[in-house]
Every structure is written in structure tokens, then in C-alpha cells.
Enzyme design. Structure first.
Site, short mmCIF file in Angstrom:
data_model
loop_
_atom_site.label_atom_id
_atom_site.label_comp_id
_atom_site.label_asym_id
_atom_site.label_seq_id
_atom_site.Cartn_x
_atom_site.Cartn_y
_atom_site.Cartn_z
N ASP A 139 -42.39 61.04 12.97
CA ASP A 139 -42.92 62.10 12.12
C ASP A 139 -44.38 61.86 11.78
OD1 ASP A 139 -40.28 62.74 12.23
OD2 ASP A 139 -39.85 62.31 10.14
N THR B 232 -34.08 58.50 18.42
CA THR B 232 -34.44 57.54 19.46
C THR B 232 -35.62 56.68 19.02
OG1 THR B 232 -35.71 59.32 20.42
CG2 THR B 232 -33.62 58.82 21.47
N GLY C 122 -36.23 69.49 7.54
CA GLY C 122 -36.30 68.67 8.75
C GLY C 122 -37.63 68.83 9.47
#
Ligand code: GLA
Length: 380
Positions: free
Chosen positions: A168, A33, A120
Site C-alpha cells: 500500500d 502476497t 480497502g
């Protein structure tokens, strides 16, 4: 880790280095998103990158990566991109600081990390944020945390080939112990949410697989979203990002865009709503709804956005079968971890069953990480 770094640092570069650290991240919900201007809900974790750094009075950067047992060097006076891949993250950070008018003097650094690579958990954002924070501090550039996060993101775009969003690096810079952060990636407004779900645990199950070509597949997802947003914008000029679009607006352009773009966009519009639903549920302390949304996200990421893989689907399915509250693939996808919201009393049996059945099915072990929400980039 600190002692290991320091002993290598002194043997290579002598005394007088300063320590900095930055964290990897989890994301409760809001996947893919960020580059669509939607919400994300990440937090920094207790695994990250630590570095000892010292200006060296030259225009050279000399680096030693403990985990790879490798040395690298580049000159700030020349444009040549380092040959090895890992120094590019640091090279990029230097260049992006300079592009924004900051100064970077030559330095020596030794670093190490405990955030698993390719899981991840954003090991690359941790590396970028650690050096962006350190070089800002050591050179007295006075850049704010958002600028430092952008420097990491631009490093990915311009030197590492990944057109990532801001999540991130944002989490790695802004993280706070015990708090998740809801970020609106369009307005950049954010809010800390204490996250301590009584009676539940968050646990990550690492498939230990990373499928090839994940970066180019990631960039392709982004392009699909941008094409869908552009088509919707023709009818609704207020749509700047895909997250601004209503579901019915997507239906209006169905015949004008490739089917693949349509289903990618369908996922994103659903996911933007799910983040808001999760926030409402958290306000009520309703973790069962939070978990249900996580399963819906997994379904969307697997069937519509197509960034899951058999290993991740297996773990999410097993979680559902065992009545785990919520489970889904986390991060960019194509391997890495599932994030699981598990009732305390189910934790042991779930983790044991997952480890055993995963090994039986795929012939190799998974890894288990308990999540501790921790501080982001900092001087130690
Ligand atoms: C990767 C990217 C982030 C975000 C996630 C998916 O981690 O770096 O910007 O897009 O994937 O949510």
C-alpha cells in the site's frame, strides 16, 4: 478540497503552508502476497489525502483533520502516544523518520481526504505517505521513496497494530498516472505497466461494510504463512518466504502443520503464480485470462484464505452470473470493495443490477468508484 484546507489552515495557523498529497491504491492481482515475498500489481488512484503543512519553530506537532473536525497535538520531545487513533499515523511517521536518522522539526498541518475509509483503498497508507513525503521534503532529509514507503509500513507495525506488507505504501509513494506497477516484494524490483485496457473498464463496488477485528485476523493470516514457510524451510533451506516454495514442498509438510496453515499457504502459492500468469496475459492483451485469474483469486480469498464476507461473495457471484470479465475482493478483505474488470458494453447494466440487488439483499446501498490510475506522493 484544497480551498477548504487552506481556509482552515490560515484561520488556525496563518499563511505560508506548503501543499502535499498522496494517493490511495487499487491492486489488480496479488493479494496477501506482499508479506510473503511475492508479487503485487497495484496502482495509485485519484483519491487520496491532501495536507497543508508549515514548520512552527517549536517541538510541537499541531494537527487538524477536516473530515473529523478534530484537533490533535503531540510533542516531539516526549514519547507519549497520542490518545486519539488518527494522529498515531502521523506520530508514527515522525518517529520512524527519526529512527532512520532523519530530522523532524515541529509543524502545523491541516489535512483532508477523499479516499473512503475502510473500503480497502488504503486511506491509512495515503496519510502516512503524504506526511512521510512532506516531512522528508520540509526537513531536507533526502530519503528515497522506498525509505518513505518503509516509514509508512513501520508506522502500521509499531504504532497501529497491523503487520502489513509493503504494497500500500509502495503504491501510494511510487504511483504514476495511467500505470500499474508490478513489484517483487522480495527483491523490491519493480516495473511500470501502462494500463489502458481498450474496451474494458475497471470499477470498484464498495460494500460499505467493514467487519470488526479485521486487523487481528490479518495478523493471524500472516502468522499462518510464516509457520508454513518455516516448516517448508526445514526441508528446503532456500525458502526465505512462502512465495519461494513450490506447491509440492507444501504437500511434504502437510502432516506437520495445522490444517488451517496448510490451506492459507495453498492460497498464497497459487496466488503468486496467478500474478505471473496475469502479466503474461497482459503482454498478449488477453484480458479474458486476466479476468479469469481474478475470479480464481476471489475463490481462494473466500474459501481458502477466508478473508471475504457474504457481501463481497454476493457481488463477485453476481459479476460471474452477468458475464463480467473478472471480479474479486480487493485489499486486506473482511469488507471493503470488489474490483471488477467489465466490458464497456456491460458496464451500465452490471453497475445498475449490482446496486439494485445489493440493496435488496443487504438493506443498504453500495458505492461505485470508477478507477483512474493516478500519481502517488507529491508536492503540489
Ligand atoms: C492490506 C495490507 C497490504 C496487503 C493487502 C493484501 O492492504 O496493508 O500490505 O497485505 O492487505 O494484499
Amino acid at each position: 478540497m484544497k480551498e477548504k484546507i487552506h481556509s482552515k489552515f490560515t484561520s488556525l495557523f496563518g499563511e505560508g503552508g506548503v501543499f502535499y498529497a498522496a494517493a490511495g491504491r487499487i491492486n489488480l492481482i496479488g493479494e496477501h502476497t506482499d508479506y510473503n515475498g511475492g508479487y503485487v500489481f497495484p496502482g495509485a488512484i485519484d483519491k487520496g489525502i491532501m495536507a497543508e503543512i508549515k514548520p512552527n519553530g517549536t517541538d510541537k506537532v499541531r494537527l487538524f483533520a477536516i473530515d473529523r473536525d478534530e484537533f490533535a497535538e503531540f510533542s516531539l520531545a516526549e514519547d507519549a502516544l497520542p490518545g486519539q487513533h488518527w494522529p498515531r499515523y502521523i506520530y508514527g511517521v515522525c518517529r520512524e523518520i527519526e529512527k532512520r536518522g532523519g530530522k523532524v522539526a515541529g509543524f502545523d498541518a491541516v489535512f483532508a481526504g477523499d479516499v473512503p475509509l475502510g473500503a480497502g483503498l488504503s486511506s491509512s497508507a495515503a496519510l502516512e505517505s503524504c506526511f512521510a513525503y512532506a516531512l522528508n521534503d520540509l526537513n531536507g532529509n533526502g530519503m528515497d521513496l522506498f525509505t518513505l514507503a518503509r516509514i509508512g509500513q513501520s508506522t502500521e507495525h509499531n504504532y497501529c497494530g497491523v503487520k502489513c506488507g509493503i504494497m500500500d505504501q509502495f503504491a501510494s509513494c511510487f504511483g504514476k498516472a495511467g500505470q500499474l506497477i508490478r513489484l517483487n516484494c522480495k527483491t523490491l524490483e519493480y516495473q511500470y505497466f501502462p494500463f489502458n485496457p481498450e474496451g474494458y473498464k475497471l470499477v470498484l463496488l464498495d460494500t460499505c461494510v467493514k467487519h470488526l477485528l479485521a486487523d487481528s485476523a490479518y495478523n493471524k493470516r500472516r502468522e499462518s504463512c510464516e509457520r508454513a514457510a518455516a516448516a517448508i524451510r526445514e526441508n528446503h533451506p532456500e525458502v526465505e518466504f512462502l512465495s519461494d516454495a513450490k506447491r509440492v514442498w507444501l504437500d511434504e509438510v502437510r502432516d506437520r502443520i495445522p490444517e488451517e496453515d496448510f490451506i492459507r499457504a495453498e492460497y498464497v502459492i497459487g496466488e503468486v503464480q496467478r500474478v505471473l500468469d496475469v502479466c503474461d496475459a497482459l503482454d498478449r492483451g488477453d484480458y479474458e485470462t486476466v479476468g479469469e485469474m481474478m475470479y480464481q483469486t476471489h475463490f481462494g480469498l473466500s474459501r481458502l484464505y477466508e478473508v471475504s464476507c457474504p457481501e463481497l461473495d454476493f457481488l463477485a457471484r453476481l459479476a460471474r452470473k452477468m458475464d463480467v470479465t473478472g471480479s474479486r475482493v480487493m485489499g486486506g478483505g473482511f469488507g471493503g470493495c470488489t474490483i471488477n474488470l467489465v466490458k464497456d458494453e456491460l458496464y451500465d447494466s452490471f453497475v445498475a443490477a449490482a446496486a439494485e440487488q445489493y440493496k435488496e439483499k443487504f438493506g443498504h446501498e453500495l458505492k461505485v468508484y470508477d478507477v483512474v490510475i493516478s500519481d502517488g506522493a507529491r508536492k503540489l
